[in-house]
Design a protein around this motif. Structure first.
Motif, PDB file in Angstrom:
ATOM      1  N   SER A  58       0.815  12.689   9.355  1.00 49.96           N
ATOM      2  CA  SER A  58       1.798  11.579   9.380  1.00 49.96           C
ATOM      3  C   SER A  58       2.319  11.451  10.965  1.00 49.96           C
ATOM      4  N   TYR A 113       0.727   8.524  12.516  1.00 47.09           N
ATOM      5  CA  TYR A 113       0.748   7.461  11.504  1.00 47.09           C
ATOM      6  C   TYR A 113       1.230   5.975  12.469  1.00 47.09           C
ATOM      7  N   LEU A 153      -0.517  12.372  -3.140  1.00 47.40           N
ATOM      8  CA  LEU A 153      -1.500  11.327  -2.520  1.00 47.40           C
ATOM      9  C   LEU A 153      -2.703  12.247  -1.794  1.00 47.40           C
ATOM     10  N   THR A 154      -2.296  13.138  -1.013  1.00 49.56           N
ATOM     11  CA  THR A 154      -3.587  14.105  -0.566  1.00 49.56           C
ATOM     12  C   THR A 154      -4.422  14.494  -1.418  1.00 49.56           C
ATOM     13  N   PRO A 205       0.774   4.387   1.722  1.00 50.20           N
ATOM     14  CA  PRO A 205       1.544   4.676   3.126  1.00 50.20           C
ATOM     15  C   PRO A 205       2.866   3.926   3.600  1.00 50.20           C
ATOM     16  N   GLU A 244       3.520  12.827  -1.261  1.00 46.00           N
ATOM     17  CA  GLU A 244       2.741  13.121   0.010  1.00 46.00           C
ATOM     18  C   GLU A 244       1.603  13.891  -0.477  1.00 46.00           C
ATOM     19  N   ASP A 252       0.766  -1.171  -0.166  1.00 41.58           N
ATOM     20  CA  ASP A 252       0.134  -0.102  -0.070  1.00 41.58           C
ATOM     21  C   ASP A 252       0.964   1.066  -0.197  1.00 41.58           C
ATOM     22  N   TYR A 306      -6.335   7.063   5.279  1.00 44.73           N
ATOM     23  CA  TYR A 306      -5.588   7.913   4.564  1.00 44.73           C
ATOM     24  C   TYR A 306      -5.508   9.286   4.973  1.00 44.73           C
ATOM     25  N   LEU A 349       5.658   4.801   1.445  1.00 45.80           N
ATOM     26  CA  LEU A 349       6.152   6.094   1.735  1.00 45.80           C
ATOM     27  C   LEU A 349       7.095   6.209   3.030  1.00 45.80           C
ATOM     28  N   ASP A 352      -2.737   0.970  11.546  1.00 41.72           N
ATOM     29  CA  ASP A 352      -2.863   0.848   9.925  1.00 41.72           C
ATOM     30  C   ASP A 352      -3.228  -0.655   9.459  1.00 41.72           C
TER      31      ASP A 352
END
Length: 312
Positions: free
Chosen positions: A263, A266, A199-200, A182, A196, A180, A259, A185, A271
């Motif tokens: 960060s 996280y 992605l956002t 995240p 990032e 995936d 998502y 990353l 997750d």
């Protein structure tokens, strides 16, 4: 210099859900059951809708596409996860990692858009019933589904491009059970600021527009239902939306948790739990929600079972 000394990663090692052998064997049985139910229930829903003429309506056309997406994105993750439960080394080639993420994201994004299309369909059916057959014609329904899959492809193109631009020098160990964005990353040794942001922005556009469509549709639906004078009419109108509302709440709630977190908050372990729910549980729940809470589907299922028993 750091880039020149970077060893090209040809495969990744997935840590999975647990490192304990006995736990992995138990998880294999559990997720094999979940995946089996997911495939049977969703393919059964598609078959039931195609067989019963009473279900040849826009709402069930969209539902069959949602079931298709659920099977596809669950199948992009579950078979590999099940195989890893029985493997000593949970390796996945870099190219296969990108392919897995591609199919997972494209069908996940398409499913997200389809849920918003289904909300719009309920809006037209309840707020403009006299124009329903014209507004939701077969041509319009096909165009809406084509749009959903196109958005999924556009979304995953951004994800894939960002992934292939990243460098992985220090480690090839992914603290997850599938590829995936995240966790990739977190593993990357290159500057991920652009990725990032991409992605956002990408997720915000797809999920944001879908949620706005759902909220606007249901705001009009609720207003229309409250204006109805008949209690029976209100109950009937609400019952047609109950299944979809349940599916929407579960899907978007999990999506936001996964998502749309800063960060700093996280956590890989958290997750993983959310990802299990998203990749395995939701695809299993959707057909069950729509079959158990939907009168038309229950009638069609009884008819199909009854016909099968009579012919058998």
């Amino acid at each position: 210099m750091a880039v020149e000394n970077c060893t090209v990663v040809t495969d990744f090692i997935l840590l999975g859900l647990s490192g304990r052998r006995d736990v992995q064997q138990g998880l294999f049985v559990l997720f094999l059951l979940v995946y089996g139910i997911t495939v049977i229930a969703n393919l059964g829903m598609i078959l039931l809708i195609s067989m019963d003429p009473r279900l040849h309506t826009p709402m069930y056309y969209f539902l069959s596409n949602l079931s298709f997406c659920d099977v596809c994105y669950s199948s992009s993750v579950s078979p590999k996860m099940l195989a890893d439960f029985l493997s000593e080394q949970k390796k996945i080639a870099y190219n296969l990692c990108v392919v897995q993420m591609f199919f997972f994201c494209v069908f996940g994004a398409a499913g997200c858009v389809i849920l918003s299309v289904m909300a719009y369909d309920r809006y037209v059916a309840i707020c403009n019933p006299l124009l329903y057959t014209v507004t939701m014609s077969r041509r319009v329904c096909i165009q809406l589904m084509a749009t959903a899959y196109t958005i999924g492809l556009m979304d995953v193109t951004i994800f894939t491009y960002c992934t292939v631009q990243m460098s992985f020098c220090n480690s090839n160990i992914i603290n997850h059970f599938f590829c995936d964005f995240p966790p990739l990353l977190a593993l990357s040794t290159s500057d991920t600021t652009t990725s990032e942001i991409a992605l956002t922005v990408s997720c915000s556009c797809v999920v944001g527009s879908s949620i706005i469509t759902v909220l606007l549709s249901y705001s009009y639906i609720i207003t229309t239902i409250l204006r109805m004078k008949s209690d029976a009419g209100r109950r009937k109108a609400f019952s047609t939306c109950a299944s979809h509302l349940t599916a929407v709440a579960i899907f978007y709630g999990t999506l936001f948790f996964m998502y749309f977190r800063p960060s700093s908050s996280y956590s890989m372990d958290t997750d993983k739990v959310a990802s299990v729910f998203y990749t395995s549980v939701i695809p299993m729940l959707n057909p069950l929600i729509y079959s158990l809470r939907n009168k038309d589907v229950k009638v069609a299922l009884k008819k199909a079972v009854g016909t099968k028993l009579c012919t058998g």
